[in-house]
Design an enzyme around this catalytic site. Sequence first.
Site, PDB file in Angstrom:
ATOM      1  N   LYS A 143      43.051  48.749 -35.400  1.00 43.96           N
ATOM      2  CA  LYS A 143      44.271  49.499 -35.043  1.00 43.96           C
ATOM      3  C   LYS A 143      45.500  48.605 -35.162  1.00 43.96           C
ATOM      4  O   LYS A 143      45.547  47.524 -34.570  1.00 43.96           O
ATOM      5  CB  LYS A 143      44.136  50.029 -33.618  1.00 43.96           C
ATOM      6  CG  LYS A 143      45.403  50.650 -33.027  1.00 43.96           C
ATOM      7  CD  LYS A 143      45.183  51.179 -31.602  1.00 43.96           C
ATOM      8  CE  LYS A 143      46.484  51.664 -30.960  1.00 43.96           C
ATOM      9  NZ  LYS A 143      46.284  52.192 -29.584  1.00 43.96           N
ATOM     10  N   ASP A 164      53.862  50.754 -29.333  1.00 45.01           N
ATOM     11  CA  ASP A 164      53.388  52.036 -28.797  1.00 45.01           C
ATOM     12  C   ASP A 164      54.208  52.420 -27.570  1.00 45.01           C
ATOM     13  O   ASP A 164      53.908  52.000 -26.456  1.00 45.01           O
ATOM     14  CB  ASP A 164      51.899  51.920 -28.435  1.00 45.01           C
ATOM     15  CG  ASP A 164      51.347  53.225 -27.860  1.00 45.01           C
ATOM     16  OD1 ASP A 164      52.035  54.268 -27.983  1.00 45.01           O
ATOM     17  OD2 ASP A 164      50.221  53.187 -27.308  1.00 45.01           O
ATOM     18  N   LYS A 210      55.504  56.487 -22.348  1.00 48.58           N
ATOM     19  CA  LYS A 210      54.973  55.624 -21.291  1.00 48.58           C
ATOM     20  C   LYS A 210      56.070  55.285 -20.290  1.00 48.58           C
ATOM     21  O   LYS A 210      57.245  55.286 -20.639  1.00 48.58           O
ATOM     22  CB  LYS A 210      54.457  54.311 -21.909  1.00 48.58           C
ATOM     23  CG  LYS A 210      53.205  54.437 -22.738  1.00 48.58           C
ATOM     24  CD  LYS A 210      52.809  53.075 -23.297  1.00 48.58           C
ATOM     25  CE  LYS A 210      51.558  53.173 -24.167  1.00 48.58           C
ATOM     26  NZ  LYS A 210      50.357  53.594 -23.459  1.00 48.58           N
ATOM     27  N   ASP A 264      49.965  46.249 -29.449  1.00 51.40           N
ATOM     28  CA  ASP A 264      49.047  47.328 -29.803  1.00 51.40           C
ATOM     29  C   ASP A 264      48.558  47.212 -31.259  1.00 51.40           C
ATOM     30  O   ASP A 264      47.783  48.044 -31.727  1.00 51.40           O
ATOM     31  CB  ASP A 264      49.726  48.686 -29.556  1.00 51.40           C
ATOM     32  CG  ASP A 264      48.751  49.763 -29.117  1.00 51.40           C
ATOM     33  OD1 ASP A 264      47.623  49.418 -28.694  1.00 51.40           O
ATOM     34  OD2 ASP A 264      49.112  50.950 -29.208  1.00 51.40           O
ATOM     35  N   ASP A 312      50.327  59.949 -26.735  1.00 53.26           N
ATOM     36  CA  ASP A 312      50.055  58.535 -26.442  1.00 53.26           C
ATOM     37  C   ASP A 312      48.624  58.146 -26.829  1.00 53.26           C
ATOM     38  O   ASP A 312      48.286  56.969 -26.839  1.00 53.26           O
ATOM     39  CB  ASP A 312      50.319  58.251 -24.954  1.00 53.26           C
ATOM     40  CG  ASP A 312      50.482  56.777 -24.659  1.00 53.26           C
ATOM     41  OD1 ASP A 312      50.588  55.982 -25.618  1.00 53.26           O
ATOM     42  OD2 ASP A 312      50.501  56.423 -23.464  1.00 53.26           O
ATOM     43  N   GLU A 359      47.384  57.828 -29.664  1.00 64.26           N
ATOM     44  CA  GLU A 359      47.716  57.768 -31.092  1.00 64.26           C
ATOM     45  C   GLU A 359      46.765  56.883 -31.888  1.00 64.26           C
ATOM     46  O   GLU A 359      46.563  57.101 -33.074  1.00 64.26           O
ATOM     47  CB  GLU A 359      49.162  57.263 -31.268  1.00 64.26           C
ATOM     48  CG  GLU A 359      49.341  55.732 -31.270  1.00 64.26           C
ATOM     49  CD  GLU A 359      48.975  55.054 -29.958  1.00 64.26           C
ATOM     50  OE1 GLU A 359      48.917  55.764 -28.933  1.00 64.26           O
ATOM     51  OE2 GLU A 359      48.721  53.837 -29.959  1.00 64.26           O
ATOM     52  N   ARG A 392      43.558  56.595 -31.854  1.00 61.27           N
ATOM     53  CA  ARG A 392      42.396  57.324 -32.381  1.00 61.27           C
ATOM     54  C   ARG A 392      42.780  58.204 -33.559  1.00 61.27           C
ATOM     55  O   ARG A 392      41.944  58.503 -34.412  1.00 61.27           O
ATOM     56  CB  ARG A 392      41.718  58.111 -31.256  1.00 61.27           C
ATOM     57  CG  ARG A 392      42.574  59.152 -30.615  1.00 61.27           C
ATOM     58  CD  ARG A 392      42.023  59.613 -29.275  1.00 61.27           C
ATOM     59  NE  ARG A 392      42.282  58.651 -28.206  1.00 61.27           N
ATOM     60  CZ  ARG A 392      41.861  58.796 -26.946  1.00 61.27           C
ATOM     61  NH1 ARG A 392      41.160  59.862 -26.597  1.00 61.27           N
ATOM     62  NH2 ARG A 392      42.148  57.894 -26.042  1.00 61.27           N
TER      63      ARG A 392
HETATM   64  N1  BES Z   1      47.634  51.398 -26.657  1.00 63.95           N
HETATM   65  C1  BES Z   1      47.255  52.248 -25.594  1.00 63.95           C
HETATM   66  C2  BES Z   1      46.094  51.703 -24.761  1.00 63.95           C
HETATM   67  C3  BES Z   1      46.427  50.560 -23.842  1.00 63.95           C
HETATM   68  C4  BES Z   1      46.906  50.791 -22.581  1.00 63.95           C
HETATM   69  C5  BES Z   1      46.182  49.269 -24.243  1.00 63.95           C
HETATM   70  C6  BES Z   1      47.166  49.736 -21.726  1.00 63.95           C
HETATM   71  C7  BES Z   1      46.421  48.212 -23.386  1.00 63.95           C
HETATM   72  C8  BES Z   1      46.928  48.444 -22.142  1.00 63.95           C
HETATM   73  C9  BES Z   1      46.800  53.594 -26.152  1.00 63.95           C
HETATM   74  O1  BES Z   1      47.460  54.032 -27.290  1.00 63.95           O
HETATM   75  C10 BES Z   1      47.053  54.594 -25.087  1.00 63.95           C
HETATM   76  O2  BES Z   1      48.196  54.837 -24.791  1.00 63.95           O
HETATM   77  N2  BES Z   1      45.990  55.148 -24.519  1.00 63.95           N
HETATM   78  C11 BES Z   1      46.102  56.103 -23.475  1.00 63.95           C
HETATM   79  C12 BES Z   1      45.174  57.228 -23.806  1.00 63.95           C
HETATM   80  C13 BES Z   1      45.351  58.423 -22.903  1.00 63.95           C
HETATM   81  C14 BES Z   1      46.638  59.111 -23.217  1.00 63.95           C
HETATM   82  C15 BES Z   1      44.179  59.347 -23.125  1.00 63.95           C
HETATM   83  C16 BES Z   1      45.707  55.427 -22.170  1.00 63.95           C
HETATM   84  O3  BES Z   1      44.759  54.647 -22.161  1.00 63.95           O
HETATM   85  O4  BES Z   1      46.374  55.663 -21.174  1.00 63.95           O
HETATM   86 ZN    ZN Z   2      48.231  52.589 -28.474  1.00 66.49          ZN
HETATM   87 MN    MN Z   3      49.228  55.064 -26.846  1.00 71.61          MN
END
Ligand code: BES
Ligand code: ZN
Ligand code: MN
Length: 496
Positions: free
Chosen positions: A264, A269, A276, A287, A346, A348, A350
């Site tokens: 990725k 992000d 966020k 990210d 968010d 994104e 996947r």
């Molecule tokens: N890049 C983030 C995941 C992340 C969060 C990495 C905190 C490191 C620290 C990812 O794109 C994301 O935002 N994931 C969300 C998914 C949710 C919306 C289902 C998450 O984990 O909150």
């Molecule tokens: Zn992300």
């Molecule tokens: Mn995200």
Amino acid sequence: MHVHLDVADPLSRPAPLLVVAVPRGMRPEAGFLQRLDQAFSGAVSRVLDAGDLAGKAGGDVVLYGSGDGPERVALVSVGEVGAYDAEQVRRFVARGVRIAERLHVDAVSCWLDGFGAVADAELGQAAAEGAALAAWRFTELKKPPGDAPQVAVGEARFFSEGDTKAVEKGVAKGAVIAAAENFARTLQARPGNLATPSHLAAEAERVAAENGLAVTVFDEARLAKEGMNAILAVSQGSEEEARLIVLEHRGGAKGDAPLVLVGKGVTFDAGGISIKPAASMDEMKFDMSAGAAVIAAMQAVAQLGVKANVVGIVPSSENLPSGTALKPGDVIRTLAGKTVEVVNTDAEGRLLLADALAWGARMKPAAMVDCATLTGSVIIGLGHHAAAVLGTDDALVEELRAAGSRSGERCWPLPLWDEYREQLDSETADFMNVGGRPAGTITAACFLREFVGDVPWAHLDVAGTAWGDGKVPYQRKGGYGFPTRLLVEWVLSRVG
Ligand code: BES
Ligand code: ZN
Ligand code: MN
């Protein structure tokens, strides 16, 4: 950092600093520790008698010499005898680098014996990795401090009673792997305004040119032509164009099924319209950590001359809110033809991986491994000490777990049972991109599984392990380069 093996006696070799491991309970009654004690008129015995190294692993005492040998000797406590593995060697040597920094000397010598169970080649590799990883720092964007310029540790010299050829081979291999991981860290450290998708692509092109890899970069026109609508959907809210980077190492026979690595590469992000919170949002420049690790691992695979076909794929984009951004509820048609209801913009990573994995699957790989800072949920499950590994092939999952343990970049399995998949059921599309709060790491992997066809596949969620405060001696605060070492170790394990 220059790392090398020295075959002389360290006690007669002039050096600013020699570091020596002292296992818990060890007495200077035999071997090198005894010779050292004699050369220092019993000082080692006195330190141990005083109990100054009796605390937990990590303490050190510095002695000052008088003869032709080392000016300083640092005794470093390293924990239990018999419990050693390569990771303890990495950390011991890294401590030596930190002591050198503290003492403002620019070279460190390390006595490497005493790590009983570690074979010579692994010993040399781990020592080189520990030294080069510890010495790395990110200096591009800061002027050097005006007074008292910081001393960088530029050389690590190793001494070992092991087989010279084997240790030397290990040192050379470790140097390549550590340089790759340090490159990943440099990419991670660059902020989102500099490390854009096109910057990652340019760096991948440079790495390819310098190391004999084939490289293809898809711009947005090409992504549209191929039907990679999920990547384009993430990117549509941003002024920066998305890229898909494909690096190829042709080290196997023509037509041999490749190993495919996917990472990725979200260079920032913000969450998109599902934005966020502001606190710590700056960390989302990291990210792209997994994408950086894949580019770096490909560099190491090329430099090590791995005898296999290996492909690295990095889908890269920003994820920003704007008037053109993807909206919650939008439905996109992915490269694989499956439709996704984007409930939360968010989630994104996947989406990018959906198209990248579908592209990788078309190469009919022997195995495909993706890595991503995918879910905050993995931090709840495993904290910062291991990545999660999930996949369709138990043997592959076990290979990765074992490679993680050897490389010191650990991962631990989570289940991928069909029951979890139901959390993604959608009213309007083939599935949603999120499955609610329970088991967020697993439902994310269930989503990815939809795009890999029948390819043996595994996924590493590195959200908790790609960056942090730098608690381990060979890390600093910021990006760790994780899982570069794990990926390289896994590729090497597949070629024997
Ligand atoms: N890049 C983030 C995941 C992340 C969060 C990495 C905190 C490191 C620290 C990812 O794109 C994301 O935002 N994931 C969300 C998914 C949710 C919306 C289902 C998450 O984990 O909150
Ligand atoms: Zn992300
Ligand atoms: Mn995200």
